[in-house]
Design a protein around this motif. Sequence first.
Motif, PDB file in Angstrom:
ATOM      1  N   ALA A  62      -5.062 -23.988 -21.152  1.00  0.00           N
ATOM      2  CA  ALA A  62      -3.979 -24.870 -20.713  1.00  0.00           C
ATOM      3  C   ALA A  62      -2.992 -24.122 -19.832  1.00  0.00           C
ATOM      4  N   MET A  63      -2.743 -22.852 -20.133  1.00  0.00           N
ATOM      5  CA  MET A  63      -1.892 -22.023 -19.274  1.00  0.00           C
ATOM      6  C   MET A  63      -2.520 -21.867 -17.896  1.00  0.00           C
ATOM      7  N   ASP A  64      -3.826 -21.612 -17.865  1.00  0.00           N
ATOM      8  CA  ASP A  64      -4.508 -21.431 -16.582  1.00  0.00           C
ATOM      9  C   ASP A  64      -4.501 -22.719 -15.763  1.00  0.00           C
ATOM     10  N   ARG A  65      -4.636 -23.863 -16.430  1.00  0.00           N
ATOM     11  CA  ARG A  65      -4.575 -25.134 -15.700  1.00  0.00           C
ATOM     12  C   ARG A  65      -3.192 -25.349 -15.094  1.00  0.00           C
ATOM     13  N   LEU A  66      -2.145 -24.988 -15.837  1.00  0.00           N
ATOM     14  CA  LEU A  66      -0.797 -25.137 -15.296  1.00  0.00           C
ATOM     15  C   LEU A  66      -0.579 -24.175 -14.135  1.00  0.00           C
ATOM     16  N   THR A  67      -1.058 -22.949 -14.249  1.00  0.00           N
ATOM     17  CA  THR A  67      -0.915 -21.995 -13.151  1.00  0.00           C
ATOM     18  C   THR A  67      -1.584 -22.531 -11.890  1.00  0.00           C
ATOM     19  N   ALA A  68      -2.803 -23.042 -12.031  1.00  0.00           N
ATOM     20  CA  ALA A  68      -3.524 -23.565 -10.867  1.00  0.00           C
ATOM     21  C   ALA A  68      -2.782 -24.746 -10.250  1.00  0.00           C
ATOM     22  N   ALA A  69      -2.295 -25.664 -11.077  1.00  0.00           N
ATOM     23  CA  ALA A  69      -1.574 -26.828 -10.559  1.00  0.00           C
ATOM     24  C   ALA A  69      -0.263 -26.413  -9.901  1.00  0.00           C
ATOM     25  N   ALA A  70       0.421 -25.436 -10.498  1.00  0.00           N
ATOM     26  CA  ALA A  70       1.699 -24.981  -9.942  1.00  0.00           C
ATOM     27  C   ALA A  70       1.506 -24.292  -8.598  1.00  0.00           C
ATOM     28  N   ARG A  71       0.406 -23.562  -8.432  1.00  0.00           N
ATOM     29  CA  ARG A  71       0.135 -22.933  -7.135  1.00  0.00           C
ATOM     30  C   ARG A  71      -0.072 -23.989  -6.055  1.00  0.00           C
ATOM     31  N   VAL A  72      -0.700 -25.083  -6.404  1.00  0.00           N
ATOM     32  CA  VAL A  72      -0.854 -26.184  -5.448  1.00  0.00           C
ATOM     33  C   VAL A  72       0.505 -26.790  -5.134  1.00  0.00           C
ATOM     34  N   LEU A  73       1.359 -26.934  -6.157  1.00  0.00           N
ATOM     35  CA  LEU A  73       2.689 -27.509  -5.956  1.00  0.00           C
ATOM     36  C   LEU A  73       3.506 -26.669  -4.977  1.00  0.00           C
ATOM     37  N   GLU A  74       3.289 -25.385  -4.931  1.00  0.00           N
ATOM     38  CA  GLU A  74       3.993 -24.540  -3.971  1.00  0.00           C
ATOM     39  C   GLU A  74       3.638 -24.919  -2.534  1.00  0.00           C
ATOM     40  N   ALA A 109       2.386 -35.099 -10.016  1.00  0.00           N
ATOM     41  CA  ALA A 109       1.718 -35.766 -11.139  1.00  0.00           C
ATOM     42  C   ALA A 109       0.744 -34.833 -11.839  1.00  0.00           C
ATOM     43  N   ALA A 110       0.019 -34.036 -11.063  1.00  0.00           N
ATOM     44  CA  ALA A 110      -0.936 -33.100 -11.660  1.00  0.00           C
ATOM     45  C   ALA A 110      -0.214 -32.006 -12.441  1.00  0.00           C
ATOM     46  N   VAL A 111       0.916 -31.541 -11.915  1.00  0.00           N
ATOM     47  CA  VAL A 111       1.671 -30.499 -12.610  1.00  0.00           C
ATOM     48  C   VAL A 111       2.276 -31.065 -13.888  1.00  0.00           C
ATOM     49  N   LEU A 112       2.803 -32.273 -13.832  1.00  0.00           N
ATOM     50  CA  LEU A 112       3.360 -32.907 -15.029  1.00  0.00           C
ATOM     51  C   LEU A 112       2.293 -33.021 -16.114  1.00  0.00           C
ATOM     52  N   ALA A 113       1.100 -33.448 -15.745  1.00  0.00           N
ATOM     53  CA  ALA A 113       0.020 -33.551 -16.728  1.00  0.00           C
ATOM     54  C   ALA A 113      -0.313 -32.182 -17.319  1.00  0.00           C
TER      55      ALA A 113
END
Length: 230
Positions: free
Chosen positions: A94-106, A112-116
Amino acid sequence: MADMQDPADTRIMGIVHSALRRDLCRARMVLEAGGLDPVRRRTLGAHLVWMMDFLHRHHTAEDTGLYPAVRERNAAIGPLLDRMDGEHAAVHPAMDRLTAAARVLEQRDEAAAVLAAVIGLEDVLLPHLEHEERELMPIVDRTLSDAEWQELDRKHNLDTKSKRDLAFEGHWLIDGLDAESIGVVTGLVPPVPRFVLVHLLGGPYRKRRRTLWAGTPAESVPSLSLAPSC
């Protein structure tokens, strides 16, 4: 100075957990509100990546330092430590999924993906933090001396980071804390470097805090101990 007879003072563990709960809550509030401007969006992505790196390092220190030390001194705690290891293993994807989504958010608006991903991490991380605080830390208090606890913290935390990294981390930890808990954090370093860290190197964290939360309800969320809820 810590004495070999004094029980471990593990309050910093709860403070670290409270900062993680606080900023996951803040991130969720900002993401749910929507309408992120580009600067806040990029900064939030970078901050979540930083938090996940911090959490990975925190878990590594537990896996390689704290848990083995406690297991060696108190064999009866083995099943509980095995459960903590299993919870770490469940949290890391779950940490890795958030890291990947947050890098996209940058790079672009994928709120929506980061919130999930934030919600998914909270689902597995928050119960683990509670189990560690309520079940494991009281045993650590009785198993290790404060001198042993401080040596573990020095070896696996303080000595592995630059002063600037420690200053950013320290100001992040004390954000929204009461005076007694602030003293726990600042008391981890000797007086002279403490003055430098507290009074001269806090600018980067304060700037990030303003960019992330200023003007939103998230700004007023305090450090979240086990009792309060987001």
